[in-house]
Design an enzyme around this catalytic site. Sequence first.
Site, PDB file in Angstrom:
ATOM      1  N   ASP A 125     -10.116 -14.068  13.333  1.00  0.00           N
ATOM      2  CA  ASP A 125     -10.087 -13.164  14.292  1.00  0.00           C
ATOM      3  C   ASP A 125     -11.027 -12.561  14.725  1.00  0.00           C
ATOM      4  OD1 ASP A 125      -7.378 -11.120  15.168  1.00  0.00           O
ATOM      5  OD2 ASP A 125      -8.453  -9.604  13.025  1.00  0.00           O
ATOM      6  N   TYR A 127     -12.599  -8.615  17.387  1.00  0.00           N
ATOM      7  CA  TYR A 127     -12.980  -7.541  17.294  1.00  0.00           C
ATOM      8  C   TYR A 127     -13.878  -6.754  18.272  1.00  0.00           C
ATOM      9  CZ  TYR A 127     -14.191  -2.772  15.111  1.00  0.00           C
ATOM     10  OH  TYR A 127     -13.895  -1.262  14.197  1.00  0.00           O
ATOM     11  N   HIS A 132     -10.746   0.287  20.067  1.00  0.00           N
ATOM     12  CA  HIS A 132     -10.047   0.472  19.107  1.00  0.00           C
ATOM     13  C   HIS A 132     -11.814   0.437  18.073  1.00  0.00           C
ATOM     14  CE1 HIS A 132      -8.489  -1.392  15.342  1.00  0.00           C
ATOM     15  NE2 HIS A 132      -9.523  -1.657  15.354  1.00  0.00           N
ATOM     16  N   ARG A 141     -16.530   6.414  10.135  1.00  0.00           N
ATOM     17  CA  ARG A 141     -17.992   6.569   9.974  1.00  0.00           C
ATOM     18  C   ARG A 141     -18.622   8.013  10.313  1.00  0.00           C
ATOM     19  NH1 ARG A 141     -17.613   1.293  11.118  1.00  0.00           N
ATOM     20  NH2 ARG A 141     -17.868   1.302  13.124  1.00  0.00           N
ATOM     21  N   GLU A 197      -1.916  -4.931  13.764  1.00  0.00           N
ATOM     22  CA  GLU A 197      -2.714  -4.322  14.484  1.00  0.00           C
ATOM     23  C   GLU A 197      -1.992  -5.102  15.449  1.00  0.00           C
ATOM     24  OE1 GLU A 197      -7.212  -6.214  13.258  1.00  0.00           O
ATOM     25  OE2 GLU A 197      -7.504  -3.552  12.904  1.00  0.00           O
ATOM     26  N   GLU A 199      -2.341  -7.262  18.666  1.00  0.00           N
ATOM     27  CA  GLU A 199      -3.450  -8.544  19.434  1.00  0.00           C
ATOM     28  C   GLU A 199      -3.078  -9.761  20.095  1.00  0.00           C
ATOM     29  OE1 GLU A 199      -6.780  -9.794  16.332  1.00  0.00           O
ATOM     30  OE2 GLU A 199      -6.604  -8.468  15.228  1.00  0.00           O
ATOM     31  N   ASP A 231      -2.061  -8.782  13.325  1.00  0.00           N
ATOM     32  CA  ASP A 231      -2.914  -9.135  12.307  1.00  0.00           C
ATOM     33  C   ASP A 231      -2.736  -7.785  11.176  1.00  0.00           C
ATOM     34  OD1 ASP A 231      -4.941  -9.468  10.728  1.00  0.00           O
ATOM     35  OD2 ASP A 231      -6.190  -8.317  12.265  1.00  0.00           O
ATOM     36  N   ARG A 235      -5.300  -0.928   5.056  1.00  0.00           N
ATOM     37  CA  ARG A 235      -6.443  -0.672   5.250  1.00  0.00           C
ATOM     38  C   ARG A 235      -7.680   0.178   3.907  1.00  0.00           C
ATOM     39  NH1 ARG A 235      -7.773  -2.415  10.200  1.00  0.00           N
ATOM     40  NH2 ARG A 235      -6.165  -2.346  11.480  1.00  0.00           N
ATOM     41  N   GLN A 238      -8.941  -3.068   2.285  1.00  0.00           N
ATOM     42  CA  GLN A 238     -10.103  -3.283   3.078  1.00  0.00           C
ATOM     43  C   GLN A 238     -11.189  -2.419   3.163  1.00  0.00           C
ATOM     44  OE1 GLN A 238      -8.481  -3.379   7.441  1.00  0.00           O
ATOM     45  NE2 GLN A 238     -10.768  -4.151   7.783  1.00  0.00           N
ATOM     46  N   TYR A 242     -14.674  -4.526   2.081  1.00  0.00           N
ATOM     47  CA  TYR A 242     -15.028  -4.952   3.443  1.00  0.00           C
ATOM     48  C   TYR A 242     -16.467  -5.158   3.715  1.00  0.00           C
ATOM     49  CZ  TYR A 242     -16.509  -1.002   6.578  1.00  0.00           C
ATOM     50  OH  TYR A 242     -16.890  -0.149   7.087  1.00  0.00           O
ATOM     51  N   LYS A 251      -6.849  -8.570   5.077  1.00  0.00           N
ATOM     52  CA  LYS A 251      -5.864  -8.804   5.976  1.00  0.00           C
ATOM     53  C   LYS A 251      -5.246 -10.582   5.734  1.00  0.00           C
ATOM     54  CE  LYS A 251      -8.390  -6.861   9.208  1.00  0.00           C
ATOM     55  NZ  LYS A 251      -7.854  -5.990  10.465  1.00  0.00           N
ATOM     56  N   THR A 255      -0.142 -12.830   9.306  1.00  0.00           N
ATOM     57  CA  THR A 255       0.064 -12.725  10.514  1.00  0.00           C
ATOM     58  C   THR A 255       1.213 -13.172  10.753  1.00  0.00           C
ATOM     59  OG1 THR A 255      -2.831 -13.155  10.132  1.00  0.00           O
ATOM     60  CG2 THR A 255      -1.651 -13.412  12.320  1.00  0.00           C
ATOM     61  N   THR A 348      -7.483  -5.658  17.730  1.00  0.00           N
ATOM     62  CA  THR A 348      -6.675  -5.252  18.172  1.00  0.00           C
ATOM     63  C   THR A 348      -7.167  -4.573  19.644  1.00  0.00           C
ATOM     64  OG1 THR A 348      -6.925  -3.681  16.116  1.00  0.00           O
ATOM     65  CG2 THR A 348      -6.100  -2.729  17.693  1.00  0.00           C
ATOM     66  N   GLU A 362      -4.741   4.179  14.237  1.00  0.00           N
ATOM     67  CA  GLU A 362      -5.479   5.145  15.617  1.00  0.00           C
ATOM     68  C   GLU A 362      -4.682   5.714  16.162  1.00  0.00           C
ATOM     69  OE1 GLU A 362      -6.726   0.849  17.100  1.00  0.00           O
ATOM     70  OE2 GLU A 362      -7.524   2.292  18.107  1.00  0.00           O
TER      71      GLU A 362
HETATM   72 MN    MN Z   1      -7.202  -7.595  14.342  1.00  0.00          MN
END
Ligand code: MN
Length: 419
Positions: A125, A127, A132, A141, A197, A199, A231, A235, A238, A242, A251, A255, A348, A362
């Site tokens: 997968d 990014y 996104h 962050r 997600e 995708e 996906d 959260r 993760q 992560y 994840k 899927t 995403t 989001e």
């Molecule tokens: Mn993804």
Amino acid sequence: MTLLKSWVASANSAETDFPLNNLPYGVFSTDDLDPRCGVAIGDMILDCRAAEEAGLLVVADEPLFDVPFWNEVMEDGSETWAKLRARLTAILAAGSEDEAAAKDMLVAREGVELHMPCLVAEYTDFYAGRQHAQNMGAILRGSPSLPANWLHIPIGYNGRASSVVVSGTDIHRPNGQTKAPDAEMPSFGPSKRLDIELEMGAIVGKSTDLGQPITVDEADDMIFGYVLLNDWSARDIQGWEYQPLGPFQGKAFGTTISPWIVTAAALEDFRAPTPERDFTLLPYLNGSKDGLYDIELEVLMQPEGAAKATSIAKTNYNRMYYSAAEQLCHHAIGGCAMTAGDLLGSGTISGADKSEYGSLMELSWAGKEPFTLDTGETRGFLEDGDTMTLRGAAKGDGYKIGFGDCVGKILPAVTWPAK
Ligand code: MN
């Protein structure tokens, strides 16, 4: 390109996902028929096994459809891909001399069971959606600035092929380890921040040798087709796991892909360029073709018991920063062997406007700004019983190249340890 006419009447509509221009590849079964390869045409499916056995659909030296997956066609190479598409087009075209023979090999699409269209070898997968990545930076962050590597590398992680499932498969809310920001110690239980997600999935059709890099143009030629891909993401799991090695259990539980592989050949007229680069990419990431596609995408959400789904986002695959060919090239550049049946998630897909965001994280800004459904209910993340549907189509002049729905329903977490 305009609509190509078929003797299958339902394929000659501007509304169908599956006109003669498309011819996507899936695997289906009925009460009477074992799982087998089929090609969607309007409201019908052409039974490829029956057509091959009858001598109507023979494009290779060995049988291609004695197995219920498309990997054998992929592995036979791009000459076979082209011959097969040409032969199917000839069989199903209006005025075809094969109409009488092929008519008995059509099965109504309604009511069939659809299976995984191919054996997924491995799943990676990426990014590659800039909006996104910026949104996730702002949410997690406090700054939308991209990681230092993002504008130079198609970032990805190795996911799990074992949990890739076909549309219609229910997904249990995962259990896992999480830690709330204000908690002193982590805890175990069902995810409270379950997400989707939006995708695209690229299906690699040719293998490469271990140690042998490929160019972007070679990578482009290796892509057999595309599916819609959800996906599913926990959260909270993760967020705790992560760093420093990336997503893992957050994840790994599911899927979902749409059931029909839309071939790269069917999408050829809809190629779209990647955007202007902030930094010139290193030469190995340069290809000669436009690597994205103009595919309109939509996300729908339907709570348990609701009469209909609410459309919660609309965007387009042409928003991405990196193409699947660039991702595939980068994947193999250090010598990693790629395999026919490998699945690459695009990352995403989110556009600039809030209505174009491809995840609930989001759309609800991490649950702080819940959105309202047509039923009056609000959502930050997924509730048990919610059904999520992804839709996508490239729009031509009086026809579309559709993908069929990519659907998954959330079931409650399993009880563990089992009682
Ligand atoms: Mn993804």
